[in-house]
Design a protein around this motif. Sequence first.
Motif, short mmCIF file in Angstrom:
data_model
loop_
_atom_site.label_atom_id
_atom_site.label_comp_id
_atom_site.label_asym_id
_atom_site.label_seq_id
_atom_site.Cartn_x
_atom_site.Cartn_y
_atom_site.Cartn_z
N THR A 1 1.06 -1.42 0.46
CA THR A 1 -0.16 -0.22 -0.20
C THR A 1 1.31 1.51 -0.22
OG1 THR A 1 -0.23 -0.45 2.46
CG2 THR A 1 -1.89 -0.86 1.17
N PRO A 2 0.47 2.42 -0.56
CA PRO A 2 1.31 3.50 -0.72
C PRO A 2 1.40 4.10 0.82
CG PRO A 2 -0.49 4.31 -1.87
CD PRO A 2 -0.74 2.91 -1.05
N LYS A 3 2.50 4.71 1.11
CA LYS A 3 3.68 5.09 2.58
C LYS A 3 2.69 6.15 3.28
CE LYS A 3 8.02 4.26 2.15
NZ LYS A 3 9.44 4.09 2.45
N GLY A 4 1.96 6.01 4.39
CA GLY A 4 0.99 6.51 5.09
C GLY A 4 -0.33 6.81 4.85
N SER A 5 -0.67 5.92 3.68
CA SER A 5 -2.48 5.11 3.54
C SER A 5 -2.81 5.23 4.60
CB SER A 5 -2.59 4.74 2.10
OG SER A 5 -1.82 3.48 2.47
#
Length: 540
Positions: free
Chosen positions: A415-419
């Motif tokens: 998953t995208p970082k910080g999502s």
Amino acid sequence: MLGLLLLILALLGNITRKIKPEAVKPNILVIMADDMGYSDLGCYGGEIKTPNLDRLAANGLRFRNAYNTARCCPTRASLLTGQYQHKVGLDRNGKSLTRDGVTIAEALKPHGYQTGMVGKWHLSEAIPLKDKAKHLDWLNHQYDPGIPFAEVSTYPINRGFDKHYGIIWGVVSYYDPFSLVEGDKPVKTVGKDYYITDDFSQKATEYIRDFTKKDDPFFLYLAYTSPHWPIQAPQEDIERYLPVYQEGWDVLQQKRRDRQIKMGLLTPQSNKLSPIQGRKWAELSAAEKEFNTKKMATHAAMVARMDRGIGQVLKTLEETGALDNTLIVFMSDNGASPEIMHVSGYDRPSETRSGEKLLYADAIPVADIGKEISYTGIGPEWANAINSPYRLWKAESIGGGIRTPMIVHWKGLKTPKGSVSDELTHVMDIMPTLLDLTDIPYPKVYQGNTIKAMDGQSLLPVLLGKKRPGYAQLFFEHEGGKALIEGDWKLVAPKRKAWELYDLKADRTESDNLMMKNPAKAADLKQKYEAWSKRMGVSE
């Protein structure tokens, strides 16, 4: 000749496959906070300084639809077994974990994992001494009855953990804790400058350094007592937060919600601000405001101190080269607590070890809040505010009791970082997730005991950026508070109150009761809840 050559190549291929090393299994670190507010962390809208957990969130995945079971023991039971707590002996708080579930440690250990636990166990039934005076003396460290703190067979070291350092009971002083053990041996004294949060953080770093001397992966369960009452913290830490809370709980709740909206955690349309249960800050006298400001500053200092300790743990993972191969999960056992105890007894001492009287509730001078002699909590108004934007608090099946911040940090995340994930998630998902991740089977029998099926579902597909089937229904019950989530619908009955119905898609903070508008839906959900309740053996 060709046939012989092919045979030799086939044999070599077979040998190569046999000696090819297996995929390296990840280390696992599960961290649990105790009675923490939903919005206490910076990455969930709080003003408390939590840079280390915020860093994990910025490089990991946050969940905004994650749930626990509303109370200490039941959540710990579900976390460790992957089952509804009722199936493993925790239909109420304070009982022992039964043998019809395996703990994460018991599941991983036979497959090569080193297993350790640091912190609060609270899954062994605590039986007070019959002589009440002697029992208080025991709690006060002034009498040794020569018995263990609970049945030793229920201790962590007898539930799959190679080693455990921490407390067996659930409520202790931060400066001189009762029921502190190393394995099954009592730790009878602590140092002059002892503080339990620091102690647990330091011990966790020692465990990691020890584990990483071997090639085998490790599972470490780090269960802080912070920020559970009694609210106690070093005065210099408290003083940093005194200016922050002078505007009171109404303003704090609003500021946190505004921050959550700005961060994209909430939308204003579906997250009405829940009314503070109790008095308005403006109704308090100047003395009451000073008293309550100091209490909230103490709570904040406890959370910040825990985050600092987690920073030590992360630094140790980095220094030992283990961080990149470690899956980290952080969550809280329930929402912030409204509890303010007024007298000693059961798990609450009456004096310090040296005989100084402990002060409860409103009998504490402001200057003494946070010290060893102070035994109080933040109370309902602050608890409601720091569970922003949700309603109520610990032990209730309303959002403020059962919603938890949850962070997953792992190099393998897709998953995208910080999502942020909206996946409907429960603490009992952790066990099946770890088994899925490590490709370890769930046992049907363990040490001669038939093991009940897990109720949780693996989150691994979510961590890999995929979808999972998810829950058709998710159920909750704790000592009279009960709820059922099905799709966007939630049927809930706070303790000793009637059923309420909410559309969580439009109303995540459970502000607009739809019972009268949708009686058929309510009846359908109630029937499903009652069928589940009967299966769990819940006594009404």
